[in-house]
Design a protein around this motif. Structure first.
Motif: not given
Ligand SMILES: Nc1ncnc2c1ncn2[C@@H]1O[C@H](COP(=O)(O)OP(=O)(O)OP(=O)(O)O)[C@@H](O)[C@H]1O
Ligand SMILES: [Mg+2]
Length: 158
Positions: A10, A32, A37, A82-84, A87, A90-91
Motif C-alpha cells: 500500500r 491509477f 491499483l 492505493l494497493e497493488g 505499489a 509503481t505509483v
C-alpha cells in the motif's frame, strides 16, 4: 516477504490543491484505476500548518518549505491509499519525476504539469514513508478491503 504481501503493498497518494482546482481529480484517479491499483482509502481534506509540517517533515528546514506549506494549505487535497503489486514503486513511476517539465511525457506529471512546485500529485517514496504517511491520514478502520467482482458487469434488475 511473501508473494501475497508484495501483491498487497500500500502507498499514500495526495492529489494536491492544483489537481483539485484544475479539476483533474477524476482524470488522475482514472490513471491509477486503469493501471490496476485498488483504492482502499479515500477522503477530501484540508491541510493546516501542523499537518504540513508532519507530512513534509524531511523538508521543513529547506528554503522552499514556506512556499510548499503555503501551497499545500491553499485548498482541498484528495488523500488516497492505493494497493497493488509493488505499489510504492509503481505509483512513483506513473506519477513521474518531481519537475513536471522533465517528467516522462506519459507520466501524470509529464502529461499535466508544466511546473516544478505545482506538480499535482504526492506519492510516498519508500515503504517506510508509506506506512508513516498512511497512518498520518487514515485510521485503520478507514481502510477497506474489497475484491474485484465481475458480477456487477452482468447483474440485472430486470
Ligand atoms: N528545490 C525545490 N524548490 C521548490 N520546491 C521544491 C523543491 N524541491 C521540492 N520541492 C517541492 O516539494 C515537494 C516535495 O519534494 P520531494 O523532493 O519530496 O519531491 P517528490 O517526492 O517528487 O514529490 P512529492 O513528495 O510531492 O511526491 C515537491 O513535490 C515540490 O513541489
Ligand atoms: Mg517526496
Amino acid at each position: 516477504m511473501d508473494e501475497e504481501e508484495r501483491m498487497r503493498e500500500r502507498t499514500l497518494v495526495l492529489l494536491k490543491p492544483d489537481a483539485v482546482k484544475r479539476e483533474l481529480v477524476g482524470e488522475i484517479i482514472s490513471r491509477f484505476e486503469r493501471k490496476g491499483l485498488k483504492i482502499v482509502g479515500m477522503k477530501l481534506i484540508k491541510f493546516d500548518k501542523e499537518l504540513s509540517q508532519k507530512h513534509y517533515q524531511e523538508h521543513v528546514n529547506k528554503p522552499f518549505y514556506p512556499d510548499l506549506e503555503k501551497f499545500i494549505t491553499s485548498g482541498p487535497v484528495v488523500a488516497m491509499v492505493l494497493e497493488g503489486p509493488d505499489a510504492v514503486e509503481t505509483v512513483r513511476h506513473i506519477v513521474g519525476a518531481t519537475n513536471g517539465r522533465k517528467a516522462d511525457p506519459g507520466s501524470i506529471r509529464g502529461m499535466y504539469s508544466n511546473s516544478f512546485s505545482r506538480n499535482l500529485v504526492h506519492a510516498s517514496d519508500s515503504k517506510e514513508a508509506a506506512q508513516r504517511e498512511i497512518s498520518l491520514f487514515f485510521k485503520p478502520e478507514e481502510l477497506i478491503d474489497w475484491e474485484r467482482d465481475d458480477f456487477f458487469y452482468y447483474a440485472s434488475d430486470e
